[in-house]
Scaffold this motif. Structure first.
Motif, PDB file in Angstrom:
ATOM      1  N   GLY A  91       0.991  -1.059  -0.185  1.00  0.00           N
ATOM      2  CA  GLY A  91       0.101  -0.107  -0.077  1.00  0.00           C
ATOM      3  C   GLY A  91       0.923   1.218   0.066  1.00  0.00           C
ATOM      4  N   LEU A  92       2.019   1.170   0.906  1.00  0.00           N
ATOM      5  CA  LEU A  92       2.863   2.240   0.978  1.00  0.00           C
ATOM      6  C   LEU A  92       3.511   2.646  -0.372  1.00  0.00           C
ATOM      7  CD1 LEU A  92       4.415   2.071   4.362  1.00  0.00           C
ATOM      8  CD2 LEU A  92       2.760   3.671   3.571  1.00  0.00           C
ATOM      9  N   ALA A  93       3.872   1.567  -1.104  1.00  0.00           N
ATOM     10  CA  ALA A  93       4.365   1.721  -2.599  1.00  0.00           C
ATOM     11  C   ALA A  93       3.661   2.019  -3.620  1.00  0.00           C
ATOM     12  CB  ALA A  93       5.030   0.137  -2.873  1.00  0.00           C
ATOM     13  N   ALA A  94       2.312   1.829  -3.515  1.00  0.00           N
ATOM     14  CA  ALA A  94       1.146   2.179  -4.198  1.00  0.00           C
ATOM     15  C   ALA A  94       0.915   3.896  -3.883  1.00  0.00           C
ATOM     16  CB  ALA A  94      -0.323   1.517  -4.131  1.00  0.00           C
ATOM     17  N   VAL A  95       0.790   4.138  -2.725  1.00  0.00           N
ATOM     18  CA  VAL A  95       0.728   5.675  -2.478  1.00  0.00           C
ATOM     19  C   VAL A  95       1.847   6.537  -2.924  1.00  0.00           C
ATOM     20  CG1 VAL A  95       0.574   7.335  -0.601  1.00  0.00           C
ATOM     21  CG2 VAL A  95      -0.601   5.363  -0.673  1.00  0.00           C
ATOM     22  N   GLY A  96       3.282   5.817  -2.959  1.00  0.00           N
ATOM     23  CA  GLY A  96       4.421   6.567  -3.442  1.00  0.00           C
ATOM     24  C   GLY A  96       4.341   6.748  -4.898  1.00  0.00           C
ATOM     25  N   VAL A  97       3.915   5.661  -5.489  1.00  0.00           N
ATOM     26  CA  VAL A  97       3.820   5.884  -7.127  1.00  0.00           C
ATOM     27  C   VAL A  97       2.657   6.800  -7.513  1.00  0.00           C
ATOM     28  CG1 VAL A  97       3.010   4.646  -9.286  1.00  0.00           C
ATOM     29  CG2 VAL A  97       4.586   3.462  -7.624  1.00  0.00           C
ATOM     30  N   VAL A  98       1.769   6.838  -6.842  1.00  0.00           N
ATOM     31  CA  VAL A  98       0.316   8.040  -7.191  1.00  0.00           C
ATOM     32  C   VAL A  98       1.042   9.167  -6.916  1.00  0.00           C
ATOM     33  CG1 VAL A  98      -1.672   8.573  -6.406  1.00  0.00           C
ATOM     34  CG2 VAL A  98      -1.354   6.101  -6.916  1.00  0.00           C
ATOM     35  N   GLY A  99       1.827   9.296  -5.865  1.00  0.00           N
ATOM     36  CA  GLY A  99       1.922  10.589  -5.507  1.00  0.00           C
ATOM     37  C   GLY A  99       3.099  11.227  -6.185  1.00  0.00           C
ATOM     38  N   ALA A 100       4.022  10.143  -6.848  1.00  0.00           N
ATOM     39  CA  ALA A 100       5.039  10.879  -7.886  1.00  0.00           C
ATOM     40  C   ALA A 100       4.370  11.167  -9.259  1.00  0.00           C
ATOM     41  CB  ALA A 100       6.015   9.502  -8.221  1.00  0.00           C
ATOM     42  N   LEU A 101       3.482  10.366  -9.654  1.00  0.00           N
ATOM     43  CA  LEU A 101       2.499  10.869 -10.555  1.00  0.00           C
ATOM     44  C   LEU A 101       1.947  12.099 -10.303  1.00  0.00           C
ATOM     45  CD1 LEU A 101       1.099   7.397 -11.951  1.00  0.00           C
ATOM     46  CD2 LEU A 101       2.981   8.645 -12.704  1.00  0.00           C
ATOM     47  N   ALA A 102       1.337  12.239  -9.492  1.00  0.00           N
ATOM     48  CA  ALA A 102       0.395  13.550  -9.199  1.00  0.00           C
ATOM     49  C   ALA A 102       1.584  14.688  -9.105  1.00  0.00           C
ATOM     50  CB  ALA A 102      -0.385  13.368  -7.756  1.00  0.00           C
ATOM     51  N   TRP A 103       2.669  14.611  -8.404  1.00  0.00           N
ATOM     52  CA  TRP A 103       3.690  15.587  -8.458  1.00  0.00           C
ATOM     53  C   TRP A 103       4.040  16.080  -9.995  1.00  0.00           C
ATOM     54  CZ3 TRP A 103       4.907  19.113  -4.873  1.00  0.00           C
ATOM     55  CH2 TRP A 103       5.991  19.757  -5.278  1.00  0.00           C
ATOM     56  N   ARG A 104       4.258  15.108 -10.605  1.00  0.00           N
ATOM     57  CA  ARG A 104       4.563  15.027 -12.136  1.00  0.00           C
ATOM     58  C   ARG A 104       3.294  16.005 -12.722  1.00  0.00           C
ATOM     59  NH1 ARG A 104       6.244  10.326 -15.509  1.00  0.00           N
ATOM     60  NH2 ARG A 104       5.790  11.597 -17.348  1.00  0.00           N
ATOM     61  N   ASN A 105       2.261  15.622 -12.656  1.00  0.00           N
ATOM     62  CA  ASN A 105       1.037  16.327 -13.311  1.00  0.00           C
ATOM     63  C   ASN A 105       0.604  17.456 -12.264  1.00  0.00           C
ATOM     64  OD1 ASN A 105       1.446  14.803 -15.441  1.00  0.00           O
ATOM     65  ND2 ASN A 105       0.288  13.153 -14.355  1.00  0.00           N
TER      66      ASN A 105
END
Length: 94
Positions: free
Chosen positions: A41-55
């Motif tokens: 779950g933490l890895a998924a939140v990290g990936v989503v956070g990175a994508l949100a930061w990029r966009n």
């Protein structure tokens, strides 16, 4: 420093000792995932956070009209409640 050249997709990928070493360092984590799904779950939140930061600029441009509309509606409701409270001496239940 390695120079990365443009190559077609993954057709020319060859794992090096460095890639294998990174994979071996992550291998113990695979043992803990079934017992501790929070890591996944933490890895998924990290990936989503990175994508949100990029966009973030695109997300902000899309969300701005929604935020402005909600602000206007909130202010209208606040004014309506204030007007109702000043008109009567009885509590309005709000």
């Amino acid at each position: 420093m390695t120079v990365i050249q443009d190559t077609p997709a993954v057709s020319g990928f060859r794992p090096t000792r460095q890639h294998v070493g990174h994979a071996m360092k992550l291998l113990p984590l695979a043992r803990y995932l079934p017992r501790h799904p929070l890591f996944l779950g933490l890895a998924a939140v990290g990936v989503v956070g990175a994508l949100a930061w990029r966009n973030r600029a695109k997300i902000a441009a899309t969300a701005r009209p929604l935020i402005d509309d909600a602000t206007a509606r909130g202010q209208a409701l606040r004014d309506k409640v204030q007007a109702a409270r000043t008109r009567s001496d009885e509590p309005t239940g709000l």
